[in-house]
Every structure is written in C-alpha cells, then in structure tokens.
Write a protein that holds these residues in place. Structure first.
Motif, PDB file in Angstrom:
ATOM      1  N   LYS A 181      48.357  24.020  32.233  1.00 30.31           N
ATOM      2  CA  LYS A 181      47.222  24.481  31.424  1.00 30.31           C
ATOM      3  C   LYS A 181      46.098  25.032  32.310  1.00 30.31           C
ATOM      4  CE  LYS A 181      44.016  22.866  27.897  1.00 30.31           C
ATOM      5  NZ  LYS A 181      43.560  21.743  27.093  1.00 30.31           N
TER       6      LYS A 181
ATOM      7  N   TYR B 276      44.662  28.884  32.817  1.00 32.41           N
ATOM      8  CA  TYR B 276      43.231  29.148  32.664  1.00 32.41           C
ATOM      9  C   TYR B 276      42.717  29.963  33.851  1.00 32.41           C
ATOM     10  CZ  TYR B 276      38.211  28.394  32.695  1.00 32.41           C
ATOM     11  OH  TYR B 276      36.852  28.593  32.758  1.00 32.41           O
TER      12      TYR B 276
ATOM     13  N   ASN C 243      41.339  33.907  33.859  1.00 33.67           N
ATOM     14  CA  ASN C 243      39.891  33.762  33.827  1.00 33.67           C
ATOM     15  C   ASN C 243      39.161  35.100  33.809  1.00 33.67           C
ATOM     16  OD1 ASN C 243      37.256  32.190  35.597  1.00 33.67           O
ATOM     17  ND2 ASN C 243      37.976  31.601  33.581  1.00 33.67           N
TER      18      ASN C 243
ATOM     19  N   ASN D 120      39.248  36.726  30.408  1.00 37.09           N
ATOM     20  CA  ASN D 120      38.515  35.932  29.417  1.00 37.09           C
ATOM     21  C   ASN D 120      37.040  35.760  29.782  1.00 37.09           C
ATOM     22  OD1 ASN D 120      40.762  35.461  27.741  1.00 37.09           O
ATOM     23  ND2 ASN D 120      41.460  33.848  29.121  1.00 37.09           N
TER      24      ASN D 120
ATOM     25  N   ASP E 174      33.576  33.038  28.913  1.00 39.97           N
ATOM     26  CA  ASP E 174      33.340  32.016  29.942  1.00 39.97           C
ATOM     27  C   ASP E 174      31.935  31.456  29.831  1.00 39.97           C
ATOM     28  OD1 ASP E 174      32.694  30.886  32.687  1.00 39.97           O
ATOM     29  OD2 ASP E 174      34.781  31.502  32.993  1.00 39.97           O
TER      30      ASP E 174
END
Length: 162
Positions: free
Chosen positions: A144, A148, A152, A155, A159
């Motif tokens: 997981k 992430y 990153n 996304n 954040d």
C-alpha cells in the motif's frame, strides 16, 4: 538556559536498526525547494536533482549492506521513501557503536549532505526539523505504501502538502 522538555515520538520497543520504515521529510514551511509538478511530472531544481542523488547513493555512502531503499519520490516540498535496515547486532553493540547505523543517523546523513550542498552553492534552503516515520509491519502495508509513493506525483493536487 532552560530547554523545553522534548518528548520523543519514536516507539520504545523498536531500536530503529532493523526493520522497514516509511519516511517523510519536509522542507521548512513547506517551501517548494525541490521543483514543481506540471502535467503530472516533477520538474526538478538543482536541489531536487541533488537530493535524488543523495538518496540513491545513501546505501553506497554508508559502505554497508544493511540499507535498502526500494522506492522513493521527491516532491516539491518533501520526499517519501521506504527504507529497510537489516543490521545484525549483539546486545553489546546495541548500546555501544551502532548509533551510526540506526534510522535517525541515516536521515541525519541525508539532510546534512543536502544542506551542505545548498550552502556550498549559495542556495537558500532549510529542512523542517525531525521527520515522520511509520514502521511497516507486513507485506500488505508495504504494498500500500509502495503504491502511494509510486503514484505521489500524479496525485499531487490531493496531497496534504500541496
């Protein structure tokens, strides 16, 4: 001079010399020292490029087989990495001589090398004090966190450091 009573946020049951850790280190005041994200890609400053080199060379600079950094990402104002430490210690070494091989020592090395680079190149730069760590306790958590970190940059707008 009286100093405030600073409580460690580190757990007491882990020596931080063996294990797998998710690390986040931020810049002072979340200033974008390392670059900017445009079109879902990180465009690095000189500091961002140097930070990547420092992270990639950390296992080599430490001249030991006990460090592995399977993934990291440098963002505009922070970076994430997974670091595994696998240092064989005996009970005497725990108290004498392995402080240079614990997690805090590795992080201190990364932060100080980039700070020195910035000073030598007259680049204004400051780290936030300390760092965030999370002990990764199983393969599911590792996967997981790995995903992430890997996603990153794309996304970034969601954040919390954005």
């Amino acid at each position: 001079m009286n100093y405030p009573n600073h409580k460690s946020v580190r757990v007491k049951w882990d020596t931080y010399q063996n294990g797998c850790y998710f690390i986040t280190i931020c810049t002072q005041n979340k200033i974008h020292y390392f670059g900017e994200i445009m079109n879902n890609e990180m465009s690095f400053t000189l500091l961002g490029i140097e930070l990547q080199k420092i992270i990639e060379n950390t296992p080599l600079v430490r001249n030991d087989q006990y460090i592995d950094i399977p993934i990291y990402t440098v963002m505009p104002n922070h970076f994430h990495m997974i670091i595994t430490l696998n240092h064989k210690i005996d009970c005497h070494q725990h108290y004498f001589g392995v402080q240079r091989k614990n997690l805090s020592s590795v992080i201190r090395g990364i932060k100080s090398r980039l700070t020195s680079f910035a000073m030598k190149n007259n680049i204004s730069f400051q780290w936030q004090s300390g760092f965030y760590e999370h002990i990764i306790q199983n393969e599911r958590a590792f996967s997981k966190i790995y995903n992430y970190i890997q996603n990153n940059v794309i996304n970034w707008s969601a954040d919390r450091f954005y």
